[in-house]
Enzyme design. Structure first.
Site, PDB file in Angstrom:
ATOM      1  N   GLY A 156      28.304 -38.835 -39.089  1.00 10.49           N
ATOM      2  CA  GLY A 156      26.732 -37.809 -38.781  1.00 10.49           C
ATOM      3  C   GLY A 156      26.347 -38.428 -38.035  1.00 10.49           C
ATOM      4  O   GLY A 156      25.697 -37.955 -36.702  1.00 10.49           O
ATOM      5  N   HIS A 261      30.325 -37.381 -51.569  1.00 13.78           N
ATOM      6  CA  HIS A 261      29.762 -38.156 -50.950  1.00 13.78           C
ATOM      7  C   HIS A 261      27.879 -37.753 -51.270  1.00 13.78           C
ATOM      8  O   HIS A 261      27.381 -38.518 -50.507  1.00 13.78           O
ATOM      9  CB  HIS A 261      29.676 -36.481 -49.356  1.00 13.78           C
ATOM     10  CG  HIS A 261      28.111 -37.246 -48.770  1.00 13.78           C
ATOM     11  ND1 HIS A 261      28.015 -37.763 -47.369  1.00 13.78           N
ATOM     12  CD2 HIS A 261      27.580 -36.298 -48.552  1.00 13.78           C
ATOM     13  CE1 HIS A 261      27.249 -37.622 -46.772  1.00 13.78           C
ATOM     14  NE2 HIS A 261      26.558 -37.390 -47.797  1.00 13.78           N
ATOM     15  N   ARG A 358      -3.026 -39.078 -15.513  1.00 12.19           N
ATOM     16  CA  ARG A 358      -2.544 -39.771 -15.005  1.00 12.19           C
ATOM     17  C   ARG A 358      -2.562 -40.713 -14.643  1.00 12.19           C
ATOM     18  O   ARG A 358      -2.667 -41.988 -14.533  1.00 12.19           O
ATOM     19  CB  ARG A 358      -1.095 -38.848 -14.698  1.00 12.19           C
ATOM     20  CG  ARG A 358      -1.234 -38.242 -13.194  1.00 12.19           C
ATOM     21  CD  ARG A 358      -0.208 -37.591 -13.347  1.00 12.19           C
ATOM     22  NE  ARG A 358      -0.315 -36.755 -12.588  1.00 12.19           N
ATOM     23  CZ  ARG A 358       0.375 -36.185 -11.560  1.00 12.19           C
ATOM     24  NH1 ARG A 358       2.482 -36.833 -11.407  1.00 12.19           N
ATOM     25  NH2 ARG A 358       0.124 -35.604  -9.891  1.00 12.19           N
ATOM     26  N   SER A 385       5.997 -39.576 -11.932  1.00 12.13           N
ATOM     27  CA  SER A 385       5.360 -38.387 -12.214  1.00 12.13           C
ATOM     28  C   SER A 385       3.943 -38.929 -13.111  1.00 12.13           C
ATOM     29  O   SER A 385       3.482 -38.161 -13.529  1.00 12.13           O
ATOM     30  CB  SER A 385       6.172 -36.667 -12.545  1.00 12.13           C
ATOM     31  OG  SER A 385       6.902 -36.185 -11.690  1.00 12.13           O
ATOM     32  N   GLU A 411      14.724 -38.641 -23.646  1.00 10.21           N
ATOM     33  CA  GLU A 411      13.430 -38.381 -24.342  1.00 10.21           C
ATOM     34  C   GLU A 411      13.733 -38.930 -25.900  1.00 10.21           C
ATOM     35  O   GLU A 411      12.677 -39.797 -26.215  1.00 10.21           O
ATOM     36  CB  GLU A 411      12.969 -36.675 -24.535  1.00 10.21           C
ATOM     37  CG  GLU A 411      12.332 -36.448 -22.939  1.00 10.21           C
ATOM     38  CD  GLU A 411      13.653 -35.560 -21.441  1.00 10.21           C
ATOM     39  OE1 GLU A 411      13.058 -35.195 -20.798  1.00 10.21           O
ATOM     40  OE2 GLU A 411      14.615 -36.076 -22.711  1.00 10.21           O
TER      41      GLU A 411
END
Length: 665
Positions: A156, A261, A358, A385, A411
């Site tokens: 998994g 499982h 920013r 950016s 991300e």
């Protein structure tokens, strides 16, 4: 004399009995990986059960966290403070043995795992932290930081997309002290994985620049031991040991099937397992000789004692380095921290400037990071950016003791890796992307909050104010979803001063992550008294006040605060008594005492207006059901920012008009 198989069977039976006792859990994986665990924990893992927080311990991560009884059994057998009574309380309220491993709940658990693949990502972060710290602090003959990161993963974990993100980066970064064991049992909840997972895992990891050891018999102790020794010889690549295992090993009727499982095996099957494994002991009973073979307290204490002696010599030879190392490991800020930060904030207030928050964030980094070598930053391919690099940033790819990670367009992986860096210790990580793309990182953000991880999220381009890129890139609901997540402080500063305060509070916060929500566009700076300047740190404060009994209160954040203030002053010119509250961090304000909250938002003032370019619903908690919210009801559009702010009502005239209607109602 007990064999290695019998020692591994102790793991199997404790896991089986605990799951059966709880009538809930996952016995199959612990049964399948017990032989691997026995070899690793008894022959290779550097740790001290008497001191789970020893700085130079190896890190062991159970990424397939549903098999938590494997880890709890290991911790119990080796001598951690996890008595048999806690195993009997598996998955019960207030136990030290929750369904999935939780850091802070159980001694010896390095990170919370369960969402598949994220433990692997955390481990990549820990391996990065080990190498970066060692490159910074170690000196010839004094390898005070020298440990491995070991990971158990299942099918998994490797199906989850995050595994691609983080393993690709781990190979690129040549993380030679990261060793992963893949529990290749070919079974998941739905059945045989051959129907949906036919990747050639060996070739996949070879393409990532990993050292691959394939087709290892996961039930042959000698093969496992040889593979670990081979992996440790490779110092410039992470290693994956692909172990062929049988899920539910030892179960006559359920091994190799999905039945083993995620459910108790049942009393009848457990009796058959006891016969098959020749385990003639009642539930939760382990022979003293097996305990003796497993116990690692004496050996672990010797390892730590040896390290302490080396560190003592290191302190004598490198007093400044050792002092700095202890400061960072003990999570202490530099002695000059308050002086530097307070002076900088005062300087900004006196030297007004209209810049994007920013950019104000980057300027703040330039000042604060100079005295914080533990800051380690990074961006998901948006550094120019997000403005997260400062003048002394060095990529860890080019400089092993660097302080910046180019994560690439990853991300989710970035956020989970930095969670691992934080949990390793010695660093304060900050990671960056556009606010909209928190959606890619969402579960790792939640895990940071759940674990109370010190991790600073820098999210720029915070609203429709980013303009022409349109609704795919314009956040609307993201601010609210972050704010309602427990343990996260979300700061949306309105100018360079609030930005510097937000960074200061984020770095000082000792438990839990902080999100800094920053603008693309320039923001005007506000005048403030010394009292107002001090009150920013309380999360909300009075920016403008009519100094008499109030008719209406305005609440705003970020880029909308300026138009809100102008509209409020326009109302004041008509004779209304108005107050404008800047609320850069709602959660910090909510934690203030009742008197301060009443001071800022007196309950007698029922007429309230909230203005923010995000989804409206969140603000009802502050304005009440009869209040007015000027916010977003829909997604944005592609157009210049000024046109969008006008279209969606973030103008002085619209705020004035709606407030006047409220006042006259």
């Amino acid at each position: 004399m007990y064999s290695r198989k019998e020692l591994a069977n102790a793991i199997r039976m404790l896991s089986i009995d605990a799951v059966q006792n709880a009538q809930s859990g996952h016995p199959g994986m612990p049964m399948g990986m017990a032989d691997i665990a026995e070899v690793l924990w008894r022959s290779f893992l550097k740790h001290n059960p008497a001191n789970p927080n020893w700085n130079d311990r190896d890190r062991f991560i159970l990424s397939n966290g549903h098999g938590s009884m494997l880890l709890y059994s290991l911790l119990h057998l080796t001598g951690y403070n996890l008595p048999i009574e806690e195993l009997k309380k598996f998955r019960q309220l207030n136990s030290k043995t929750p369904g999935h491993p939780e850091t802070g709940e159980t001694p010896g658990v390095e990170t919370t795992t369960g969402p598949l693949g994220q433990g692997l990502a955390n481990a990549v972060g820990m391996a990065i932290a080990e190498r970066t710290l060692s490159s910074y602090f170690n000196r010839p003959g004094y390898d005070i930081i020298n440990h491995y990161t070991w990971v158990f993963v299942g099918d998994g974990c490797l199906m989850e997309g995050i595994s691609h993100e983080v393993c690709s980066l781990a190979g690129t970064l040549n993380l030679g002290k990261l060793i992963v064991f893949y529990d290749k049992n070919g079974i998941s909840i739905d059945g045989k994985t051959a129907h949906w997972f036919t990747d050639d895992t060996a070739k996949r990891f070879e393409s990532y620049n990993w050292h691959v050891l394939d087709n290892i018999d996961g039930h042959d102790s000698e093969s496992i031991e040889r593979s670990i020794k081979q992996a440790k010889l490779i110092t410039n690549q992470p290693s994956i040991i692909i172990c062929n295992t049988i899920i539910g090993f030892g179960s006559p009727n359920k091994s190799g099937t999905a039945e083993s499982h995620g459910a108790p095996l049942g009393e009848v099957e457990i009796s058959l397992i006891r016969e098959q494994l020749k385990w003639n002991y009642p539930p939760f009973q382990i022979p003293k000789e097996i305990y003796k073979k497993w116990n690692f307290i004496e050996e672990g204490s010797k390892l730590e004692k040896k390290w302490n002696e080396k560190f003592s010599l290191y302190q004598s030879k490198y007093p400044d380095l050792s002092t700095e190392y202890l400061r960072r490991i003990n999570k202490k800020l530099p002695v000059e921290w308050d002086r530097v930060t307070n002076n900088y904030i005062s300087f900004l207030q006196k030297n007004r400037q209209s810049i994007a928050s920013r950019k104000a964030s980057q300027n703040t980094l330039e000042k604060y990071a100079m005295i914080l070598p533990e800051l380690i930053g990074g961006s998901a391919d948006l550094s120019p950016s997000n403005l997260t690099m400062w003048s002394r940033c060095n990529s860890i790819k080019d400089n092993l003791s660097g302080n910046y990670i180019h994560y690439g367009v990853r991300e989710f992986g970035m956020t989970a890796i930095a969670n691992g860096i934080s949990h390793h210790g010695g660093f304060i990580p900050y990671t960056a992307t556009f606010l909209m793309f928190v959606e890619y990182a969402r579960n790792a953000v939640r895990m940071a909050a759940l674990m109370c991880t010190k991790h600073i999220f820098v999210y720029t381009h915070d609203s429709i104010g980013l303009g022409e890129d349109g609704p795919t890139h314009q956040p609307v609901e993201q601010l609210s979803s972050l704010r309602i997540t427990p343990n996260i402080d979300v700061w949306r500063p309105s100018d360079q001063v609030e930005t510097a305060v937000a960074w200061k509070k984020a770095i000082e916060k000792t438990s839990g992550p902080t999100a800094l929500i920053l603008s693309r566009q320039n923001l005007d700076q506000f005048e403030r008294s010394s009292e107002q300047l001090e009150n920013i740190s309380y999360g909300a404060y009075i920016l403008y006040d009519s100094k008499k009994r109030l008719d209406i209160i305005f609440i705003s954040t970020g880029s909308e605060l300026n138009v809100t203030l102008i509209a409020a002053k326009k109302l004041a010119s008509l004779g209304y008594s108005v107050r404008v509250v800047s609320m850069p961090c709602t959660s910090v304000f909510d934690r203030q005492d009742a008197s301060y909250k009443e001071f800022v938002l007196p309950t007698y003032v029922a007429k309230r207006v909230a203005v923010e370019a995000s989804i409206e619903d969140f603000w009802y908690k502050y304005v009440g059901i009869n209040g007015v919210i000027i916010g977003m009801k829909t997604f944005g559009e592609s157009a210049p920012a000024e046109d969008l702010f006008k279209k969606f009502g973030f103008t002085v005239q619209n705020i004035f008009n709606k407030s006047l209607i409220l006042l006259k109602s």
